[in-house]
Design a protein around this motif. Structure first.
Motif, mmCIF file in Angstrom:
data_model
loop_
_atom_site.group_PDB
_atom_site.id
_atom_site.type_symbol
_atom_site.label_atom_id
_atom_site.label_comp_id
_atom_site.label_asym_id
_atom_site.label_seq_id
_atom_site.Cartn_x
_atom_site.Cartn_y
_atom_site.Cartn_z
ATOM 1 N N MET A 1 -12.522 8.788 -3.753
ATOM 2 C CA MET A 1 -11.388 8.983 -2.750
ATOM 3 C C MET A 1 -10.887 10.283 -2.792
ATOM 4 N N GLY A 2 -10.502 10.433 -4.215
ATOM 5 C CA GLY A 2 -9.457 11.742 -4.471
ATOM 6 C C GLY A 2 -10.621 12.832 -4.398
ATOM 7 N N LEU B 19 -10.115 16.038 -1.762
ATOM 8 C CA LEU B 19 -9.871 17.435 -1.907
ATOM 9 C C LEU B 19 -10.952 18.318 -1.410
ATOM 10 N N LEU B 20 -12.268 17.701 -1.185
ATOM 11 C CA LEU B 20 -12.973 18.714 -0.162
ATOM 12 C C LEU B 20 -12.661 18.650 1.351
ATOM 13 N N ARG B 21 -12.015 17.663 1.679
ATOM 14 C CA ARG B 21 -11.848 17.563 3.103
ATOM 15 C C ARG B 21 -10.514 18.621 3.207
ATOM 16 N N LEU C 81 -15.429 23.429 -6.520
ATOM 17 C CA LEU C 81 -14.363 22.981 -6.139
ATOM 18 C C LEU C 81 -13.840 21.718 -7.120
ATOM 19 N N LEU C 82 -14.954 20.801 -7.290
ATOM 20 C CA LEU C 82 -14.843 19.620 -7.909
ATOM 21 C C LEU C 82 -14.680 19.986 -9.603
ATOM 22 N N ALA C 83 -15.359 20.856 -10.043
ATOM 23 C CA ALA C 83 -15.304 21.479 -11.428
ATOM 24 C C ALA C 83 -13.881 21.780 -11.671
ATOM 25 N N ASP C 84 -13.435 22.449 -10.574
ATOM 26 C CA ASP C 84 -12.039 22.940 -10.974
ATOM 27 C C ASP C 84 -10.963 21.995 -11.369
ATOM 28 N N GLN C 85 -11.205 20.778 -10.647
ATOM 29 C CA GLN C 85 -10.479 19.588 -10.841
ATOM 30 C C GLN C 85 -10.751 18.706 -11.943
#
Ligand SMILES: Nc1ncnc2c1ncn2[C@@H]1O[C@H](COP(=O)(O)OP(=O)(O)O)[C@@H](O)[C@H]1O
Ligand SMILES: [Mg+2]
Lengths: 328, 332
Positions: free
Chosen positions: A242-243, A247-249, A276-280
């Motif tokens: 979900m998180g 983030l992507l949305r 984007l995801l790796a950054d988080q």
């Protein structure tokens, strides 16, 4: 490769009580020799009109056509011998038997009557050949129509929605038959709206919508040109889907959540997703492009995908607006 | 050539064709049977018995007349003074001509033209129906479209169909005309007389037969062309019904408008004139208000030539229209 069939700029308007209707609006098509070519389009898009025009049954308003390199309709009488065709639902004089029907056609076209038995056998009507056509089911009439088209041993076989009314076994037989015919050197043009069928047997396709060609080429080319642009994203187990989706949305992606993965609809640059995801500190375990099938391409190009809460009318084409990618 | 052969086969494989031909043959057979049984040969015995019967009737009338005369003379003279000889009718022998007592007999020379007309009308009806159905059911079943995929020469296909049909119709009609002549020759020999049958008479019969053939072909071509125009057998029949209604309308209007020779506006009258060589139409109104008692009615003679030209124009127009639409129309 040589073109067996060429159509360019074909136009046909029907004049009716309710004004004029542009059934064909500058349609183009090329069919190469030896191929099984799929002719796709939603209901009322002009497939039958194209075939009728090609076969001299209706007069076009504009455009040029050639079969086997010869201009038609001018040279149609000469090429007709090489073209076997069925147009729309097959129709025969109901009181004649299948055998009589075909032998009359054979006589009229100067074909040896002995072929009648073998083509009836080929389409599986041998044992019913002496019954009146009126007593046939739709699928049997369809088989008879195919038999009549094959009677001439044509170089070009044109079939307008031949799967109509056929049972699953019949459809599969038809498929094998077409492959065999094509292997023996015949060119087959197959109009249909049954996409699975086309994808299975066709080498190339032309898609028509509202009387215009929207795409054409080999099946793989057409699929490649119109990859859905969607990717399937799977994360390491236990990570908050979900998180990640949120983030992507927030970055503008169209995310559809599934049970243990999600898809990003407009990912023209998938690398952006991993970044984007790796950054988080969220790591992707699987990232695969969702391959488009012909149905998706068809629905997209013809704009006939169903929209929730709306009854799409024939002739209505919601040419999807705003296809622009995200993350470019 | 192959197309013509296919169309011949198609024509004869049609059940409708067989049905109508058999129906027409039955009607013709009934005509022959009726003629056979309602006529008999006359010879000396028939003449003698007719003469005897005429004489008997004459004697009986004379007896009755004499009785009346006696009754009249016995009664007291009436005031108006009409003598009994004027009150009572006295028969004469010539009022009892024995020929009226003769049984019906078939005189080939005078009766056969009527028989040709019967044949022509029956065959014309059959030709119209067969022609209409031959092409009409091809259109409505989609068979025509299939055929055009094989032979994309529209006018050629339609005219071959028509030619094949008319050829077979010619053959059938000529055959039946010959049989008809043979049969009625036989009927006349057994049940009538073949007196005064010179070669000239046969020749005249031959010409009437040819005109009958033309009438049959006209009917066949019209049925065919109308059904092709309407792309349905029913359209030819509809056109026929419509024409009938139109004819009645035109006839009534022509009468109201006091046209002369109103019958000339009715097409079947042309057919009649065509078969009968000529038809004299009289205008009964021409003697209205005429002072002279012996006024001659105005006459109009329609000859077979006039009627023939009229029919030829109608056929040319309808068949031409059928061919023209065949060339032009979209086949969907
Ligand atoms: N005879 C006709 N008269 C008027 N319009 C027609 C006729 N035939 C087809 N059309 C119209 O032309 C369009 C294309 O029809 P068609 O070629 O039959 O479509 P398809 O075969 O792709 O389903 C449709 O909108 C249809 O309504
Ligand atoms: Mg269609």
């Amino acid at each position: 490769m040589t073109a067996v069939l060429e159509i360019s700029g074909l136009r046909k308007t029907y004049r009716g009580r309710k004004g004029v209707r542009n059934a064909l609006d500058g349609f183009d098509m090329v069919v190469e020799a030896g191929q099984v070519h799929g002719f796709l389009g939603p209901n009322g898009s002009g497939k039958t009109t194209t075939l009728r025009t090609l076969l001299g049954l209706i007069k076009p308003n504009d455009g040029r056509m050639a079969i086997l390199g010869r201009e038609v309709p001018r040279h149609l009488p000469e090429v007709a011998r090489e073209v076997g065709a069925i147009v729309e639902s097959p129709q025969f004089f109901g009181n004649f038997t299948a055998e009589t029907t075909l032998s009359l056609l054979a006589d009229a076209g100067g074909v040896n009557r002995n072929r009648v038995v073998s083509v009836l056998d080929l389409v599986g009507l041998r044992d019913r050949a002496k019954e009146r056509v009126k007593t046939y089911s739709l699928g049997m009439k369809q088989r008879l129509a195919v038999a009549s088209a094959l009677l001439k041993e044509p170089k070009l076989l044109i079939l307008d929605e031949p799967a109509n009314g056929l049972d699953p076994g019949g459809i599969r037989e038809m498929r094998t038959l077409m492959r065999d015919l094509s292997d023996s050197g015949m060119t087959v043009l197959l109009s249909s709206h049954i996409l699975g069928e086309i994808q299975l047997i066709c080498d190339s396709v032309t898609i028509i919508s509202a009387g215009k060609r929207v795409t054409s080429g080999s099946v793989s080319e057409v699929l490649a040109q119109h990859t859905s642009g969607a990717v399937k994203v799977r994360l390491e187990p236990g990570v908050d889907l979900m998180g990640a989706a949120q983030l992507l949305r927030a970055a503008g992606a169209q995310v559809a959540l599934e049970k243990d993965y999600f898809t990003v609809g407009n990912a023209s640059n998938p690398a952006q997703i991993t970044k984007l995801l790796a950054d988080q500190q969220i790591y992707v375990s699987e990232l695969t492009p969702v391959s488009a099938d012909l149905e998706d391409v068809f629905l997209e190009l013809t704009g006939t995908a169903p929209v929730e809460g709306q009854n799409r009318q024939v002739d209505q084409s919601a040419m999807t607006a705003g296809k622009g990618g995200w993350g470019q | 050539m192959s197309l013509a052969r296919a169309e011949s086969r198609r024509l004869f494989k049609r059940r409708f064709t067989k049905l109508i031909v058999i129906g027409a043959l039955l009607v013709l057979a009934a005509t022959v049977a009726g003629t056979w049984f309602s006529n008999e040969k006359v010879g000396a015995t028939q003449v003698a018995s007719a003469k005897a019967q005429a004489d008997r009737d004459y004697q009986e009338a004379v007896r009755q007349s004499e009785q009346e005369m006696a009754k009249c003379q016995a009664a007291p003279p009436t005031t108006d003074g009409v003598p009994c000889s004027e009150q009572v009718w006295v028969p004469t022998p010539d009022q009892y001509d024995y020929t009226w007592y003769m049984p019906a007999t078939f005189d080939l020379r005078s009766e056969f033209p009527n028989m040709i007309s019967v044949l022509a009308v029956v065959l014309a009806g059959a030709a119209f129906l067969i022609g209409a159905s031959f092409v009409g059911s091809e259109w409505s079943s989609g068979g025509m479209m299939n055929l055009l995929l094989w032979r994309p020469q529209r006018v050629r296909v339609l005219s071959t169909k028509l030619t094949v049909f008319l050829s077979w119709l010619t053959g059938l009609t000529l055959l039946l005309l010959a049989a008809w002549a043979g049969i009625f020759q036989l009927v006349a020999e057994v049940r009538g007389s073949t007196e005064k049958m010179t070669a000239g008479v046969w020749q005249s019969f031959g010409l009437t037969g040819l005109r009958a053939l033309a009438l049959v072909l006209v009917a066949g071509a019209l049925g065919f062309a109308l059904a092709s125009l309407g792309r349905h057998t029913g359209m030819a029949l509809g056109a026929l019904v419509g024409l009938g209604a139109l004819q009645i309308g035109v006839y009534v209007m022509a009468n109201l408008a006091e046209f002369k020779f109103t019958e000339a506006w009715v097409l079947p009258v042309w057919g009649y004139a065509w078969l009968d060589k000529e038809l004299v139409l009289e205008d009964f109104r021409s003697c209205d208000y005429s002072a002279t008692a012996g006024c001659e009615l105005d006459k109009f003679t329609m000859t077979w030539q006039t009627a023939g030209i009229g029919m030829a124009i109608v056929v040319a127009l309808v068949v031409g229209a059928a061919m023209w639409t065949m060339r032009k129309r979209d086949i969907t």
